[in-house]
Motif scaffolding. Sequence first.
Motif, PDB file in Angstrom:
ATOM      1  N   ASP A   5       5.979   1.970   7.610  1.00 38.83           N
ATOM      2  CA  ASP A   5       7.352   1.463   7.454  1.00 38.83           C
ATOM      3  C   ASP A   5       7.881   1.621   6.030  1.00 38.83           C
ATOM      4  OD1 ASP A   5       7.525   0.672  10.148  1.00 38.83           O
ATOM      5  OD2 ASP A   5       6.476  -1.202   9.698  1.00 38.83           O
ATOM      6  N   LEU A   6       7.560   2.732   5.401  1.00 38.50           N
ATOM      7  CA  LEU A   6       8.042   3.004   4.054  1.00 38.50           C
ATOM      8  C   LEU A   6       9.568   3.173   4.092  1.00 38.50           C
ATOM      9  CD1 LEU A   6       7.164   3.613   1.108  1.00 38.50           C
ATOM     10  CD2 LEU A   6       7.144   6.033   1.738  1.00 38.50           C
ATOM     11  N   GLN A   7      10.252   2.496   3.200  1.00 36.60           N
ATOM     12  CA  GLN A   7      11.712   2.517   3.183  1.00 36.60           C
ATOM     13  C   GLN A   7      12.239   3.750   2.451  1.00 36.60           C
ATOM     14  OE1 GLN A   7      13.579   0.114   4.893  1.00 36.60           O
ATOM     15  NE2 GLN A   7      11.511  -0.350   5.606  1.00 36.60           N
ATOM     16  N   PHE A   8      13.373   4.247   2.923  1.00 33.59           N
ATOM     17  CA  PHE A   8      14.012   5.409   2.313  1.00 33.59           C
ATOM     18  C   PHE A   8      15.245   4.982   1.547  1.00 33.59           C
ATOM     19  CE2 PHE A   8      17.348   8.674   2.507  1.00 33.59           C
ATOM     20  CZ  PHE A   8      16.702   9.726   1.868  1.00 33.59           C
ATOM     21  N   HIS A   9      15.304   5.351   0.252  1.00 31.08           N
ATOM     22  CA  HIS A   9      16.470   5.101  -0.583  1.00 31.08           C
ATOM     23  C   HIS A   9      16.834   6.430  -1.243  1.00 31.08           C
ATOM     24  CE1 HIS A   9      15.920   0.793   0.003  1.00 31.08           C
ATOM     25  NE2 HIS A   9      14.646   0.953  -0.321  1.00 31.08           N
ATOM     26  N   LEU A  10      18.015   6.927  -0.963  1.00 33.36           N
ATOM     27  CA  LEU A  10      18.386   8.296  -1.357  1.00 33.36           C
ATOM     28  C   LEU A  10      18.261   8.527  -2.859  1.00 33.36           C
ATOM     29  CD1 LEU A  10      19.456  11.068  -0.604  1.00 33.36           C
ATOM     30  CD2 LEU A  10      21.782  10.165  -0.821  1.00 33.36           C
ATOM     31  N   ILE A  11      18.826   7.646  -3.668  1.00 33.78           N
ATOM     32  CA  ILE A  11      18.806   7.849  -5.124  1.00 33.78           C
ATOM     33  C   ILE A  11      17.377   7.840  -5.648  1.00 33.78           C
ATOM     34  CG2 ILE A  11      19.497   6.877  -7.348  1.00 33.78           C
ATOM     35  CD1 ILE A  11      22.042   5.878  -6.036  1.00 33.78           C
ATOM     36  N   GLY A  12      16.593   6.853  -5.197  1.00 35.99           N
ATOM     37  CA  GLY A  12      15.200   6.790  -5.615  1.00 35.99           C
ATOM     38  C   GLY A  12      14.402   7.995  -5.144  1.00 35.99           C
ATOM     39  N   ILE A  30       8.395   5.361 -11.147  1.00 35.71           N
ATOM     40  CA  ILE A  30       9.687   5.989 -10.824  1.00 35.71           C
ATOM     41  C   ILE A  30       9.975   5.882  -9.334  1.00 35.71           C
ATOM     42  CG2 ILE A  30      10.883   8.217 -10.736  1.00 35.71           C
ATOM     43  CD1 ILE A  30       9.481   8.908 -13.376  1.00 35.71           C
ATOM     44  N   TRP A  31       8.956   6.092  -8.511  1.00 33.82           N
ATOM     45  CA  TRP A  31       9.123   6.029  -7.058  1.00 33.82           C
ATOM     46  C   TRP A  31       9.679   4.678  -6.616  1.00 33.82           C
ATOM     47  CZ3 TRP A  31       8.056   9.684  -3.189  1.00 33.82           C
ATOM     48  CH2 TRP A  31       8.054   9.196  -1.875  1.00 33.82           C
ATOM     49  N   TYR A  47       0.821  -1.216   0.000  1.00 35.25           N
ATOM     50  CA  TYR A  47       0.000   0.000   0.000  1.00 35.25           C
ATOM     51  C   TYR A  47       0.854   1.265   0.000  1.00 35.25           C
ATOM     52  CZ  TYR A  47      -3.001   3.742   1.669  1.00 35.25           C
ATOM     53  OH  TYR A  47      -3.655   4.953   1.795  1.00 35.25           O
ATOM     54  N   ALA A  48       1.847   1.329   0.878  1.00 34.25           N
ATOM     55  CA  ALA A  48       2.659   2.539   0.997  1.00 34.25           C
ATOM     56  C   ALA A  48       3.438   2.808  -0.287  1.00 34.25           C
ATOM     57  CB  ALA A  48       3.616   2.423   2.172  1.00 34.25           C
ATOM     58  N   GLU A  49       3.968   1.781  -0.917  1.00 35.38           N
ATOM     59  CA  GLU A  49       4.748   1.952  -2.140  1.00 35.38           C
ATOM     60  C   GLU A  49       3.878   2.429  -3.293  1.00 35.38           C
ATOM     61  OE1 GLU A  49       8.125  -1.522  -1.371  1.00 35.38           O
ATOM     62  OE2 GLU A  49       6.196  -2.018  -2.284  1.00 35.38           O
ATOM     63  N   THR A  50       2.607   2.033  -3.274  1.00 37.74           N
ATOM     64  CA  THR A  50       1.702   2.422  -4.354  1.00 37.74           C
ATOM     65  C   THR A  50       1.082   3.794  -4.123  1.00 37.74           C
ATOM     66  OG1 THR A  50       1.155   0.096  -4.766  1.00 37.74           O
ATOM     67  CG2 THR A  50      -0.369   1.750  -5.639  1.00 37.74           C
ATOM     68  N   TYR A  51       0.616   4.036  -2.907  1.00 35.51           N
ATOM     69  CA  TYR A  51      -0.193   5.235  -2.678  1.00 35.51           C
ATOM     70  C   TYR A  51       0.561   6.429  -2.092  1.00 35.51           C
ATOM     71  CZ  TYR A  51      -4.488   2.996  -4.097  1.00 35.51           C
ATOM     72  OH  TYR A  51      -5.461   2.392  -4.843  1.00 35.51           O
ATOM     73  N   THR A  52       1.780   6.230  -1.627  1.00 37.48           N
ATOM     74  CA  THR A  52       2.547   7.395  -1.159  1.00 37.48           C
ATOM     75  C   THR A  52       2.791   8.383  -2.297  1.00 37.48           C
ATOM     76  OG1 THR A  52       3.613   6.121   0.597  1.00 37.48           O
ATOM     77  CG2 THR A  52       4.663   8.183  -0.056  1.00 37.48           C
ATOM     78  N   PRO A  53       3.328   7.947  -3.446  1.00 35.16           N
ATOM     79  CA  PRO A  53       3.485   8.898  -4.552  1.00 35.16           C
ATOM     80  C   PRO A  53       2.153   9.431  -5.064  1.00 35.16           C
ATOM     81  CG  PRO A  53       3.988   6.655  -5.269  1.00 35.16           C
ATOM     82  CD  PRO A  53       3.877   6.620  -3.790  1.00 35.16           C
ATOM     83  N   SER A  54       1.116   8.601  -5.007  1.00 31.46           N
ATOM     84  CA  SER A  54      -0.193   9.046  -5.492  1.00 31.46           C
ATOM     85  C   SER A  54      -0.716  10.231  -4.688  1.00 31.46           C
ATOM     86  CB  SER A  54      -1.200   7.888  -5.422  1.00 31.46           C
ATOM     87  OG  SER A  54      -0.869   6.864  -6.319  1.00 31.46           O
ATOM     88  N   PHE A  55      -0.651  10.140  -3.372  1.00 32.44           N
ATOM     89  CA  PHE A  55      -1.192  11.220  -2.551  1.00 32.44           C
ATOM     90  C   PHE A  55      -0.267  12.434  -2.523  1.00 32.44           C
ATOM     91  CE2 PHE A  55      -4.076   7.921  -1.154  1.00 32.44           C
ATOM     92  CZ  PHE A  55      -5.267   8.633  -1.057  1.00 32.44           C
TER      93      PHE A  55
END
Length: 245
Positions: free
Chosen positions: A124-131, A210-211, A49-57
């Motif tokens: 618990d959305l993961q943080f990746h600097l380049i992404g 892209i996210w 859910y977080a990977e899909t809807y974080t960029p959406s919102f």
Amino acid sequence: MLATQLKYDLLMFWREIFYVVFTIVVPPVSYLFMGQLFGEATYDGSLNYAETYTPSFILLIAFGVIFFAFGFEQVTHRTTGIEKRITLTPVPKRMLLLSAILKSIILTSLGYFLVFSIGALVYDLQFHLIGFLASYGFFIAMNAVLLVLSSAIYSFFTNQNSALVFSIVIFQLVMISGGFTMPIELMPKFVQTIADFNVIYHMNQLFIAIWNGQLEWTGETILSGSFIAIVFVLSLCILRLQQSK
């Protein structure tokens, strides 16, 4: 002078409860609410859910800020006489426009970090600097497209009430057909058809890819990118035509 004008524009935004509710409050609350309903679901590309809807919102906040606090505000200034009074002041019109653009970018960036923070803390959305940086770069590019699109659409309005009704309706339409509530594939056929012509939906699909580092140049992504580019060019042409009038 620019810093003073920008400070004033930001202050006026936070005083407009209508803008704040629709652009800064509604998307994060919807993000949390939907997470309670669909937080355990898996989406295309094996995304949670977080990977899909974080960029959406995040994109939804950008749309709301730019269409309400930039596009609709232009109509307000034009119809209430503020624009004419501004032309009598020593403040250059280009500086006012630049201030409005910077205000929009600051506010949408605030939304970017706000929704990301909620995702990290709650889901618990993961943080990746380049992404993260690549996503933010694409996000700024989409801000530019939305600024031009918003200016072009609202250039047709000569009545503030009509622009307000349009803004509310288009916000709801984008929420439903932009992929912000549930996957478009699960929607009725007519909603899927609307989504095909909804530039925000195409932005959303690219932004999600892209996210999550899943962007591939397939026929679908090329179609989305081409559609966004066409809308951008048409919006520029409309603005040039309106200015010539």
